[in-house]
Motif scaffolding. Sequence first.
Motif, PDB file in Angstrom:
ATOM      1  N   SER A  83      -0.999   8.793   2.698  1.00  0.00           N
ATOM      2  CA  SER A  83      -1.037   8.411   1.279  1.00  0.00           C
ATOM      3  C   SER A  83      -0.896   9.615   0.353  1.00  0.00           C
ATOM      4  O   SER A  83      -1.506  10.665   0.564  1.00  0.00           O
ATOM      5  CB  SER A  83      -2.351   7.700   0.962  1.00  0.00           C
ATOM      6  OG  SER A  83      -2.467   7.479  -0.435  1.00  0.00           O
ATOM      7  N   THR A  84      -0.098   9.427  -0.686  1.00  0.00           N
ATOM      8  CA  THR A  84       0.050  10.428  -1.739  1.00  0.00           C
ATOM      9  C   THR A  84      -1.276  10.635  -2.460  1.00  0.00           C
ATOM     10  O   THR A  84      -1.533  11.719  -2.980  1.00  0.00           O
ATOM     11  CB  THR A  84       1.120   9.951  -2.748  1.00  0.00           C
ATOM     12  OG1 THR A  84       2.311   9.643  -2.039  1.00  0.00           O
ATOM     13  CG2 THR A  84       1.396  10.993  -3.798  1.00  0.00           C
ATOM     14  N   TYR A  85      -2.110   9.604  -2.457  1.00  0.00           N
ATOM     15  CA  TYR A  85      -3.370   9.636  -3.203  1.00  0.00           C
ATOM     16  C   TYR A  85      -4.571   9.855  -2.279  1.00  0.00           C
ATOM     17  O   TYR A  85      -5.680   9.464  -2.591  1.00  0.00           O
ATOM     18  CB  TYR A  85      -3.532   8.331  -3.980  1.00  0.00           C
ATOM     19  CG  TYR A  85      -2.320   8.015  -4.817  1.00  0.00           C
ATOM     20  CD1 TYR A  85      -2.038   8.724  -5.977  1.00  0.00           C
ATOM     21  CD2 TYR A  85      -1.425   7.021  -4.424  1.00  0.00           C
ATOM     22  CE1 TYR A  85      -0.914   8.453  -6.729  1.00  0.00           C
ATOM     23  CE2 TYR A  85      -0.289   6.738  -5.173  1.00  0.00           C
ATOM     24  CZ  TYR A  85      -0.042   7.463  -6.326  1.00  0.00           C
ATOM     25  OH  TYR A  85       1.070   7.193  -7.072  1.00  0.00           O
ATOM     26  N   ARG A  86      -4.333  10.518  -1.175  1.00  0.00           N
ATOM     27  CA  ARG A  86      -5.388  10.695  -0.170  1.00  0.00           C
ATOM     28  C   ARG A  86      -6.632  11.378  -0.740  1.00  0.00           C
ATOM     29  O   ARG A  86      -7.750  10.951  -0.464  1.00  0.00           O
ATOM     30  CB  ARG A  86      -4.852  11.479   1.025  1.00  0.00           C
ATOM     31  CG  ARG A  86      -5.900  11.682   2.104  1.00  0.00           C
ATOM     32  CD  ARG A  86      -5.338  12.292   3.348  1.00  0.00           C
ATOM     33  NE  ARG A  86      -6.401  12.556   4.303  1.00  0.00           N
ATOM     34  CZ  ARG A  86      -6.232  12.693   5.586  1.00  0.00           C
ATOM     35  NH1 ARG A  86      -5.016  12.615   6.093  1.00  0.00           N
ATOM     36  NH2 ARG A  86      -7.243  12.939   6.380  1.00  0.00           N
ATOM     37  N   GLN A 132      -4.051   1.431  -4.661  1.00  0.00           N
ATOM     38  CA  GLN A 132      -4.335   1.534  -3.235  1.00  0.00           C
ATOM     39  C   GLN A 132      -5.794   1.182  -2.937  1.00  0.00           C
ATOM     40  O   GLN A 132      -6.087   0.528  -1.945  1.00  0.00           O
ATOM     41  CB  GLN A 132      -3.995   2.934  -2.708  1.00  0.00           C
ATOM     42  CG  GLN A 132      -2.505   3.146  -2.570  1.00  0.00           C
ATOM     43  CD  GLN A 132      -2.156   4.441  -1.867  1.00  0.00           C
ATOM     44  OE1 GLN A 132      -2.920   5.408  -1.862  1.00  0.00           O
ATOM     45  NE2 GLN A 132      -0.974   4.471  -1.270  1.00  0.00           N
ATOM     46  N   PHE A 152       0.834  -1.201   0.000  1.00  0.00           N
ATOM     47  CA  PHE A 152       0.000   0.000   0.000  1.00  0.00           C
ATOM     48  C   PHE A 152       0.869   1.252   0.000  1.00  0.00           C
ATOM     49  O   PHE A 152       0.642   2.180  -0.770  1.00  0.00           O
ATOM     50  CB  PHE A 152      -0.930   0.008   1.220  1.00  0.00           C
ATOM     51  CG  PHE A 152      -1.886   1.165   1.225  1.00  0.00           C
ATOM     52  CD1 PHE A 152      -3.104   1.079   0.573  1.00  0.00           C
ATOM     53  CD2 PHE A 152      -1.562   2.343   1.882  1.00  0.00           C
ATOM     54  CE1 PHE A 152      -3.984   2.155   0.572  1.00  0.00           C
ATOM     55  CE2 PHE A 152      -2.442   3.418   1.886  1.00  0.00           C
ATOM     56  CZ  PHE A 152      -3.654   3.317   1.231  1.00  0.00           C
ATOM     57  N   ALA A 153       1.859   1.269   0.869  1.00  0.00           N
ATOM     58  CA  ALA A 153       2.724   2.444   0.991  1.00  0.00           C
ATOM     59  C   ALA A 153       3.525   2.709  -0.286  1.00  0.00           C
ATOM     60  O   ALA A 153       3.873   3.852  -0.575  1.00  0.00           O
ATOM     61  CB  ALA A 153       3.674   2.269   2.172  1.00  0.00           C
ATOM     62  N   HIS A 154       3.801   1.652  -1.047  1.00  0.00           N
ATOM     63  CA  HIS A 154       4.605   1.804  -2.262  1.00  0.00           C
ATOM     64  C   HIS A 154       3.782   1.693  -3.545  1.00  0.00           C
ATOM     65  O   HIS A 154       4.346   1.499  -4.629  1.00  0.00           O
ATOM     66  CB  HIS A 154       5.748   0.780  -2.263  1.00  0.00           C
ATOM     67  CG  HIS A 154       6.743   1.048  -1.176  1.00  0.00           C
ATOM     68  ND1 HIS A 154       6.637   0.483   0.077  1.00  0.00           N
ATOM     69  CD2 HIS A 154       7.830   1.850  -1.137  1.00  0.00           C
ATOM     70  CE1 HIS A 154       7.627   0.912   0.830  1.00  0.00           C
ATOM     71  NE2 HIS A 154       8.362   1.742   0.126  1.00  0.00           N
ATOM     72  N   ALA A 179      -3.705   5.582  -7.226  1.00  0.00           N
ATOM     73  CA  ALA A 179      -4.842   5.540  -6.312  1.00  0.00           C
ATOM     74  C   ALA A 179      -5.649   4.266  -6.528  1.00  0.00           C
ATOM     75  O   ALA A 179      -6.165   3.677  -5.571  1.00  0.00           O
ATOM     76  CB  ALA A 179      -5.725   6.768  -6.515  1.00  0.00           C
ATOM     77  N   LEU A 191      -8.580   8.915  -2.743  1.00  0.00           N
ATOM     78  CA  LEU A 191      -9.153   7.886  -1.877  1.00  0.00           C
ATOM     79  C   LEU A 191     -10.302   8.442  -1.043  1.00  0.00           C
ATOM     80  O   LEU A 191     -11.294   7.735  -0.799  1.00  0.00           O
ATOM     81  CB  LEU A 191      -8.069   7.286  -0.974  1.00  0.00           C
ATOM     82  CG  LEU A 191      -6.977   6.496  -1.690  1.00  0.00           C
ATOM     83  CD1 LEU A 191      -5.880   6.104  -0.706  1.00  0.00           C
ATOM     84  CD2 LEU A 191      -7.545   5.278  -2.383  1.00  0.00           C
ATOM     85  N   ALA A 246      -0.072   4.456   6.981  1.00  0.00           N
ATOM     86  CA  ALA A 246       0.162   4.545   5.533  1.00  0.00           C
ATOM     87  C   ALA A 246      -1.014   5.218   4.833  1.00  0.00           C
ATOM     88  O   ALA A 246      -0.825   6.014   3.907  1.00  0.00           O
ATOM     89  CB  ALA A 246       0.400   3.149   4.957  1.00  0.00           C
ATOM     90  N   LEU A 247      -2.225   4.921   5.286  1.00  0.00           N
ATOM     91  CA  LEU A 247      -3.423   5.505   4.671  1.00  0.00           C
ATOM     92  C   LEU A 247      -3.450   7.016   4.855  1.00  0.00           C
ATOM     93  O   LEU A 247      -3.670   7.767   3.902  1.00  0.00           O
ATOM     94  CB  LEU A 247      -4.681   4.873   5.278  1.00  0.00           C
ATOM     95  CG  LEU A 247      -6.019   5.393   4.762  1.00  0.00           C
ATOM     96  CD1 LEU A 247      -6.211   5.011   3.302  1.00  0.00           C
ATOM     97  CD2 LEU A 247      -7.160   4.848   5.612  1.00  0.00           C
TER      98      LEU A 247
END
Length: 130
Positions: free
Chosen positions: A76-79, A14, A5-7, A11, A82, A72-73
């Motif tokens: 997240s770069t894609y928060r 994830q 998930f972290a890598h 999106a 998400l 990690a959530l």
Amino acid sequence: MVHEFAHATSAEEQESLIHQLNQIRSDVSSMYTIAHIRNTINTQDEFYKTEHQFFDQNLPRMEALENEFYHALVGSTYRVELEKQFGTQLFQIAELAIHIFAPDIVEDLQETNQLSTEYNNLLASAQIDF
């Protein structure tokens, strides 16, 4: 799964991992519920006694992994993407969970589970003559 998930590189990746994690959590919850009910019905059944002991030891470990996932959530770069898919409540839950759990308490949670099970077994073994 937390490492994946972290890598993750998108999106969508994830999102897929969140769905997989939710399925695993649902399966574990179902197995625990069955073991707990069966153990409560007959505290002398060795199979379900062993199953319940397994969960007493491993649910706190699962909670620790879940806490790693929440870290990690939240980071997240894609928060933004998400949050559009899952809503902001998931992230609020994750942020609160991060603050109320520390890996240092896993052993204490295991002991609490074990003592709670012993207490329930003691109550269940009571026999009252009428």
